[in-house]
Design an enzyme around this catalytic site. Sequence first.
Site, mmCIF file in Angstrom:
data_model
loop_
_atom_site.group_PDB
_atom_site.id
_atom_site.type_symbol
_atom_site.label_atom_id
_atom_site.label_comp_id
_atom_site.label_asym_id
_atom_site.label_seq_id
_atom_site.Cartn_x
_atom_site.Cartn_y
_atom_site.Cartn_z
ATOM 1 N N ASP A 164 -21.261 -71.954 3.583
ATOM 2 C CA ASP A 164 -19.927 -71.437 3.872
ATOM 3 C C ASP A 164 -18.851 -72.511 3.689
ATOM 4 O O ASP A 164 -19.016 -73.654 4.144
ATOM 5 C CB ASP A 164 -19.910 -70.958 5.334
ATOM 6 C CG ASP A 164 -18.968 -69.797 5.545
ATOM 7 O OD1 ASP A 164 -18.223 -69.459 4.618
ATOM 8 O OD2 ASP A 164 -18.993 -69.229 6.647
ATOM 9 N N CYS A 193 -13.944 -65.437 3.175
ATOM 10 C CA CYS A 193 -15.371 -65.112 3.256
ATOM 11 C C CYS A 193 -15.679 -63.672 2.866
ATOM 12 O O CYS A 193 -16.468 -63.423 1.963
ATOM 13 C CB CYS A 193 -15.894 -65.353 4.668
ATOM 14 S SG CYS A 193 -15.726 -67.059 5.207
ATOM 15 N N HIS A 248 -20.587 -61.131 5.245
ATOM 16 C CA HIS A 248 -19.576 -61.789 6.073
ATOM 17 C C HIS A 248 -20.106 -62.232 7.431
ATOM 18 O O HIS A 248 -19.726 -63.276 7.955
ATOM 19 C CB HIS A 248 -18.371 -60.853 6.235
ATOM 20 C CG HIS A 248 -17.249 -61.453 7.008
ATOM 21 N ND1 HIS A 248 -16.806 -62.739 6.798
ATOM 22 C CD2 HIS A 248 -16.463 -60.944 7.999
ATOM 23 C CE1 HIS A 248 -15.792 -62.991 7.613
ATOM 24 N NE2 HIS A 248 -15.575 -61.928 8.347
ATOM 25 N N ASP A 263 -18.833 -70.184 -0.904
ATOM 26 C CA ASP A 263 -18.200 -68.872 -1.080
ATOM 27 C C ASP A 263 -16.754 -69.026 -1.532
ATOM 28 O O ASP A 263 -16.176 -68.109 -2.106
ATOM 29 C CB ASP A 263 -18.338 -67.981 0.162
ATOM 30 C CG ASP A 263 -17.783 -68.600 1.422
ATOM 31 O OD1 ASP A 263 -17.435 -69.803 1.418
ATOM 32 O OD2 ASP A 263 -17.686 -67.880 2.438
ATOM 33 N N HIS A 264 -16.168 -70.181 -1.283
ATOM 34 C CA HIS A 264 -14.828 -70.531 -1.771
ATOM 35 C C HIS A 264 -14.627 -71.997 -1.417
ATOM 36 O O HIS A 264 -15.506 -72.617 -0.816
ATOM 37 C CB HIS A 264 -13.758 -69.648 -1.121
ATOM 38 C CG HIS A 264 -13.913 -69.509 0.359
ATOM 39 N ND1 HIS A 264 -13.686 -70.551 1.234
ATOM 40 C CD2 HIS A 264 -14.352 -68.477 1.118
ATOM 41 C CE1 HIS A 264 -13.950 -70.156 2.464
ATOM 42 N NE2 HIS A 264 -14.374 -68.904 2.424
#
Length: 495
Positions: free
Chosen positions: A53, A93, A149, A334-335
């Site tokens: 994450d 997310c 999520h 995820d980013h």
Amino acid sequence: MASNLNRRTFLKWSAAGAVAAAMPESARDVQMLGRFTATPASKKMNILMIFIDELNTWIEPLGGHPQARTPNLMRLAQMGIVFENAYSPAPQCNPGRTAIMTGLRPSSSGIYENNVCFRDKPDLKERLTLPQFLRKNGYKTLTGGKVFHLPQGKFADPQSWDVMFQQRCGTPAPAKDKQYAHRLNGKFSSSYYNSAIDWAPLEVDASKTEDWKTAQLASKLLQEKHNKPFFLTCGFFRPHLPWYVPTAYFDMHPADKIVTPAYRRDDLDDIPMAGRRLAGGSDFRLIRDNGLWNNAIQGYMASVSFADACVGQVLDALEAGPYKDNTIIVLCGDHGFHLGEKDHLEKNTLWETSTHTPLMVVAPGLTSEGSRCSQPVSLLDIHATLMELAETPSRKDIDGRSLVPLLDNPDKEWNYPVLMTARYNNHAVRDSRYRYIRYSDGSEELYDHAADSNEWTNLIPREQYRPVKDQLALWLPSRNEPDFTPPQPKKETPK
Ligand SMILES: [Ca+2]
């Protein structure tokens, strides 16, 4: 682990592969889609997918920070291919993960926010996710930690999985008197940040944390016998805020030696208001002005090193178990995440730092050890890639494209700029050189990464860049599905 394998070892999994390997390059491309169709389910490759994450590029394989300590991610990088320019479909997310798992970018699905579950949207109620599609095609699907999520409840999408082996994630909070040593809680821009922005070393053994347990449980499953090929996913919550990880990982990154990222005080002066609004409040300035920038970075980097150790356990188990030669590994964030760049501490924006994230793939026999690909790709592409590698029928109802040609040849010409979306009708398009951003109100940014990797200078006012901008704008989506608002719970009426 693929050390003695080569491309043909992978191709042996399909009858068509032997033919394809003997073809000239161009003919093989045509053959690509058909070459994975003949393998019986019992001989298909297993897939291990690891999410971390909020993992930005501050890892050793990407060199985003010179002090990153991520030996296990480095080890994974050496086993296969590193995508140097992989981007999230959405810098949050839920919309990002929903896009990867459903194969629909936010502008196709209408899922733009963290608090909406795609299953609540009528047209997505029966949508087949990647694990469901793999299941229909002979796979057993297993999940632990944060993959969708949330790791539990409807957000974890129970109908996607045969086995949910861990429905918790993260690490425990320290004792109350060890929390918020920065003394800034109450001053941040939202109740969420006031709760979440914290960092502290934990005086507990790593094995007592949920992320570590996720790794242990995944490791156990990688040792067991499975009667079908498996799609095993595990998601580590750190380095998501708050940055609570065992002391040893803080000790790896002494705060007084931390190098801070490049920063310009006037950086936001040339950014339209829509861009500043996406970034939110002045939470970073609060940290910087109180002399805590180094300490915040220490918390993030310690959390990244902790996640790296979790990954190490899983890789150890895979290597020691029966599936080491027939398991595809995909690891991604995820980013991205800002730690001061553009006066920002968080994600949510369409800038490089919010959207650039790791993607590594090991496909035994197909990827070459230690290879690197500099083409821009999207995490959304994982969906089509894994379908092709798993030899499922192709699926026309997904966005993104299979990266199998790049796994095979990282230098292949690849003229597909990546699209990123943050909330309704705000998009960025990234090609191998430029980033173009267009917000819903029509305001814009353009950056030239060949000259300005920090995205300090918005080139939109310079007329000579108009052709560049116009070219990139062609990749903006023609459809922007309305923002889905979930049904509100009914209020009880007084009797
Ligand atoms: Ca600027």
